[in-house]
Design an enzyme around this catalytic site. Structure first.
Site, PDB file in Angstrom:
ATOM      1  N   SER A  32       0.908  -1.072   0.050  1.00 33.47           N
ATOM      2  CA  SER A  32      -0.038  -0.103   0.119  1.00 33.47           C
ATOM      3  C   SER A  32       0.723   1.439   0.103  1.00 33.47           C
ATOM      4  O   SER A  32       0.206   2.318  -0.148  1.00 33.47           O
ATOM      5  CB  SER A  32      -0.723   0.078   1.181  1.00 33.47           C
ATOM      6  OG  SER A  32      -0.067   0.185   2.535  1.00 33.47           O
ATOM      7  N   ASN A 128      -4.305   0.221  12.561  1.00 35.82           N
ATOM      8  CA  ASN A 128      -5.648   0.163  12.305  1.00 35.82           C
ATOM      9  C   ASN A 128      -6.171   1.612  12.751  1.00 35.82           C
ATOM     10  O   ASN A 128      -6.796   2.559  11.776  1.00 35.82           O
ATOM     11  CB  ASN A 128      -6.640  -0.748  13.038  1.00 35.82           C
ATOM     12  CG  ASN A 128      -6.109  -2.112  12.534  1.00 35.82           C
ATOM     13  OD1 ASN A 128      -5.532  -2.283  11.629  1.00 35.82           O
ATOM     14  ND2 ASN A 128      -6.839  -3.314  13.370  1.00 35.82           N
ATOM     15  N   THR A 173     -37.660  22.134 -22.243  1.00 37.13           N
ATOM     16  CA  THR A 173     -37.935  21.038 -21.293  1.00 37.13           C
ATOM     17  C   THR A 173     -38.099  19.731 -22.455  1.00 37.13           C
ATOM     18  O   THR A 173     -38.576  20.040 -23.546  1.00 37.13           O
ATOM     19  CB  THR A 173     -39.150  21.090 -20.644  1.00 37.13           C
ATOM     20  OG1 THR A 173     -40.226  21.353 -21.596  1.00 37.13           O
ATOM     21  CG2 THR A 173     -38.963  22.304 -19.825  1.00 37.13           C
ATOM     22  N   HIS A 174     -37.521  18.633 -22.142  1.00 36.28           N
ATOM     23  CA  HIS A 174     -37.608  17.530 -22.879  1.00 36.28           C
ATOM     24  C   HIS A 174     -36.593  17.860 -24.184  1.00 36.28           C
ATOM     25  O   HIS A 174     -36.749  17.189 -25.266  1.00 36.28           O
ATOM     26  CB  HIS A 174     -38.922  17.007 -23.594  1.00 36.28           C
ATOM     27  CG  HIS A 174     -39.865  16.867 -22.308  1.00 36.28           C
ATOM     28  ND1 HIS A 174     -40.147  15.521 -21.853  1.00 36.28           N
ATOM     29  CD2 HIS A 174     -41.067  17.751 -21.882  1.00 36.28           C
ATOM     30  CE1 HIS A 174     -40.915  15.707 -20.877  1.00 36.28           C
ATOM     31  NE2 HIS A 174     -41.509  16.868 -20.761  1.00 36.28           N
ATOM     32  N   SER A 295      -9.580  18.233 -34.979  1.00 32.25           N
ATOM     33  CA  SER A 295      -9.535  16.826 -35.235  1.00 32.25           C
ATOM     34  C   SER A 295      -8.382  16.488 -36.202  1.00 32.25           C
ATOM     35  O   SER A 295      -7.650  17.379 -36.825  1.00 32.25           O
ATOM     36  CB  SER A 295     -10.913  16.744 -36.261  1.00 32.25           C
ATOM     37  OG  SER A 295     -10.729  15.650 -37.116  1.00 32.25           O
ATOM     38  N   LYS A 301     -12.930  21.509 -37.250  1.00 28.97           N
ATOM     39  CA  LYS A 301     -13.336  20.872 -36.287  1.00 28.97           C
ATOM     40  C   LYS A 301     -12.880  21.776 -35.004  1.00 28.97           C
ATOM     41  O   LYS A 301     -11.651  22.215 -34.929  1.00 28.97           O
ATOM     42  CB  LYS A 301     -13.318  19.416 -36.128  1.00 28.97           C
ATOM     43  CG  LYS A 301     -14.073  18.437 -36.973  1.00 28.97           C
ATOM     44  CD  LYS A 301     -15.582  18.597 -36.682  1.00 28.97           C
ATOM     45  CE  LYS A 301     -16.154  18.008 -35.186  1.00 28.97           C
ATOM     46  NZ  LYS A 301     -15.855  16.713 -35.156  1.00 28.97           N
ATOM     47  N   ASN A 303     -13.726  20.680 -30.937  1.00 24.32           N
ATOM     48  CA  ASN A 303     -14.224  19.870 -30.260  1.00 24.32           C
ATOM     49  C   ASN A 303     -14.165  20.470 -28.617  1.00 24.32           C
ATOM     50  O   ASN A 303     -13.035  20.707 -28.114  1.00 24.32           O
ATOM     51  CB  ASN A 303     -13.842  18.508 -30.214  1.00 24.32           C
ATOM     52  CG  ASN A 303     -13.857  17.923 -31.752  1.00 24.32           C
ATOM     53  OD1 ASN A 303     -14.684  18.197 -32.321  1.00 24.32           O
ATOM     54  ND2 ASN A 303     -12.953  17.138 -32.145  1.00 24.32           N
ATOM     55  N   GLU A 308     -16.741  17.439 -22.310  1.00 25.90           N
ATOM     56  CA  GLU A 308     -16.776  15.796 -22.615  1.00 25.90           C
ATOM     57  C   GLU A 308     -15.983  15.182 -21.601  1.00 25.90           C
ATOM     58  O   GLU A 308     -16.672  14.091 -20.932  1.00 25.90           O
ATOM     59  CB  GLU A 308     -16.435  15.644 -23.801  1.00 25.90           C
ATOM     60  CG  GLU A 308     -17.434  16.158 -25.075  1.00 25.90           C
ATOM     61  CD  GLU A 308     -16.670  15.997 -26.439  1.00 25.90           C
ATOM     62  OE1 GLU A 308     -15.689  14.983 -26.679  1.00 25.90           O
ATOM     63  OE2 GLU A 308     -17.382  16.559 -27.409  1.00 25.90           O
ATOM     64  N   TYR A 335     -11.740  -3.752  11.737  1.00 26.84           N
ATOM     65  CA  TYR A 335     -10.869  -3.684  10.430  1.00 26.84           C
ATOM     66  C   TYR A 335     -10.761  -5.258   9.829  1.00 26.84           C
ATOM     67  O   TYR A 335     -10.643  -6.265  10.402  1.00 26.84           O
ATOM     68  CB  TYR A 335      -9.505  -3.375  10.981  1.00 26.84           C
ATOM     69  CG  TYR A 335      -8.580  -2.914   9.979  1.00 26.84           C
ATOM     70  CD1 TYR A 335      -8.726  -2.129   8.962  1.00 26.84           C
ATOM     71  CD2 TYR A 335      -7.664  -3.761   9.223  1.00 26.84           C
ATOM     72  CE1 TYR A 335      -7.993  -1.793   7.961  1.00 26.84           C
ATOM     73  CE2 TYR A 335      -6.917  -3.759   8.272  1.00 26.84           C
ATOM     74  CZ  TYR A 335      -7.054  -2.688   7.625  1.00 26.84           C
ATOM     75  OH  TYR A 335      -6.389  -2.273   6.460  1.00 26.84           O
ATOM     76  N   GLN A 340      -8.461  -1.483   2.868  1.00 28.75           N
ATOM     77  CA  GLN A 340      -7.377  -0.706   2.076  1.00 28.75           C
ATOM     78  C   GLN A 340      -8.029  -0.326   0.804  1.00 28.75           C
ATOM     79  O   GLN A 340      -7.266   0.482   0.210  1.00 28.75           O
ATOM     80  CB  GLN A 340      -6.271  -1.970   1.997  1.00 28.75           C
ATOM     81  CG  GLN A 340      -5.111  -1.452   1.368  1.00 28.75           C
ATOM     82  CD  GLN A 340      -3.803  -2.355   1.291  1.00 28.75           C
ATOM     83  OE1 GLN A 340      -3.546  -2.553   2.466  1.00 28.75           O
ATOM     84  NE2 GLN A 340      -3.353  -2.610   0.344  1.00 28.75           N
TER      85      GLN A 340
END
Length: 475
Positions: A32, A128, A173-174, A295, A301, A303, A308, A335, A340
């Protein structure tokens, strides 16, 4: 492939019971340090507080404590300056030693001040309660930064809402055009969501800020350590009052992930709206080049990759939350090593959210808004409700006026005209209660200004929302 030399004296905090070596693959599986090394400062600060409290218990003399404190501060300085040198037993995954930040710090402390005094540090303490303390300390500090970034995003939203208050656009809306609103009203709809997130975040921070240290492995501390003294020194607001709960609880990580998931959901929906608004079909908004890409094939383009990614990374946060919940839902009390698995999703989510909030704020601050494109997207049929309300003001029941306004929409469609292009005679042909002033309804500014109740889209109502937001942000 040559194997590294065996560490003759590996530090095992649990080594006395075991004589055989660990399978190297199991050691790697168990490792760890690659994750929890991020807690080095919290681990050392917690150790200093623990040592100080053990002067009162008689485990340490004042002289021994001062030696420990001096050594621990030196180890901390080495970490801060990037000079800490992990030993093979701390880091090499092929050795038969589980790897923990606690082991690394204690090993180095022993090198600095000698093992006779360093060996007393862990008296009555367990990994712990130690890791649970480290995680809570680290997370509360990180949530302070996330809170700052969330506040910054809210300030950018407020600034743009005030600056762009005269811009009128379609609401949806929608995903169909609905009624005219101010662009600022759309901005503030997300401010309300992020404001709720801020309140949840602050509540989550309060829940996190309770001290597990002094709970031992499971049953508590046998030396009468003053846990409240440690809590005050480490900045905790209180104690976890049951030792079993203290070492076995990761609800504070789950709660943070749930809070982060809600913020991620809001960032995702906000991003989706802006992705749509920035398309050429809408052209309401243009993102700065710093937050877009091109692009590899199509030169024209531009983007909206930043948006995104904000939308996509929300799924990563949701996955971290559900993954951890599935990991811990069936484990028995106190524990278990399953816990972990709380570290990686916590670290990943904190970074993902911290970066995302900063990107969102910078993106919005630098975006260009085109109010002419917004206004051009408005159409008279979006004022059909205003037409119905025109008759309501003449005492006609809304259900009846809704039907009459619908008939006017149908007539305009049949005539292939805008509703504002119909004649008074055509209106009165549907219903005589349409007066000579009916065409005054078809005014977008008038429409938004009529929505003046608290929470509406009139200038006054928007400014009222801004004022409320300003009070939440404390300025």
């Amino acid at each position: 492939m040559a194997q590294p030399a065996k560490n003759e004296n590996p530090i095992r905090l649990w080594g006395g019971r075991f004589t055989g070596e660990m399978d190297p693959l199991m050691n790697q599986y168990n490792e760890s340090l690659s994750l929890d090394r991020i807690f080095y400062a919290q681990d050392i600060k917690g150790s200093i507080a623990y040592a100080r409290a053990n002067v009162k218990t008689g485990i340490l003399t004042q002289e021994e404590f001062e030696k420990l404190e001096e050594g621990l501060k030196k180890v901390l300085q080495e970490w801060d300056e990037g000079k800490f040198q992990p030993a093979p037993g701390d880091e090499d995954q092929l050795l038969s030693v589980p790897l923990y930040i606690h082991t690394a710090n204690e090993r180095r402390l022993g090198e600095v001040i000698g093992t006779n005094v360093a060996g007393k540090l862990h008296t009555g303490r367990s990994r712990n309660d130690q890791i649970a303390t480290d995680m809570r300390m680290w997370l509360r500090d990180e949530l302070d930064l996330i809170e700052e970034h969330l506040v910054d995003l809210l300030k950018v939203i407020a600034q743009r809402a005030k600056q762009d208050i005269d811009y009128i656009m379609p609401s949806y809306t929608h995903l169909q055009r609905a009624q005219p609103i101010r662009w600022s009203h759309w901005l503030l709809s997300y401010a309300i969501a992020f404001q709720s997130d801020l309140e949840r975040l602050r509540f989550t921070k309060k829940n996190i800020n309770k001290l597990p240290l002094g709970s031992g492995a499971v049953a508590g501390n046998a030396f009468g350590i003053d846990r409240m003294q440690m809590a005050k020194e480490l900045g905790f607001e209180g104690l976890i009052m049951n030792s079993m709960s203290a070492v076995g609880d990761r609800d504070f990580v789950v709660e943070m992930l749930q809070c982060a998931s809600t913020i991620g959901s809001h960032l995702s929906r906000w991003s989706e709206d802006l992705i749509i608004y920035s398309t050429l079909e809408f052209s309401y908004v243009k993102l700065a080049d710093a937050y877009t890409t091109g692009s590899s094939l199509m030169p024209q383009k531009k983007n909206s990759d930043s948006l995104e990614l904000l939308r996509g990374k929300s799924g990563r946060i949701f996955g971290a939350m559900t993954g951890l919940m599935m990991s811990i839902k069936g484990i028995p009390s106190t524990y278990n090593k399953d816990l972990q698995e709380s570290v990686q999703p916590m670290l990943d989510t904190v970074k993902t959210l911290r970066d995302g909030l900063q990107i969102a704020a910078r993106l919005l601050a630098t975006a260009t808004v085109y109010p002419d494109k917004m206004r051009a997207a408005l159409s008279p049929d979006m004022l059909a409700t205003d037409l119905a309300e025109y008759l309501v003001r003449k005492g006609v029941p809304f259900r009846e006026t809704h039907h009459l306004a619908g008939k006017m929409v149908a007539l305009a469609e049949d005539e292939n005209k805008g509703m504002d292009e119909l004649t008074i005679e055509q209106f009165q042909g549907i219903d005589k209660r349409f007066g000579d002033d009916v065409l005054s309804v078809f005014d977008y500014e008038r429409s938004v200004e009529l929505k003046d109740a608290t929470g509406g889209t009139s200038r006054r109502a928007v400014l009222e929302q801004l004022e409320a937001l300003k009070k939440t942000l404390g300025g």
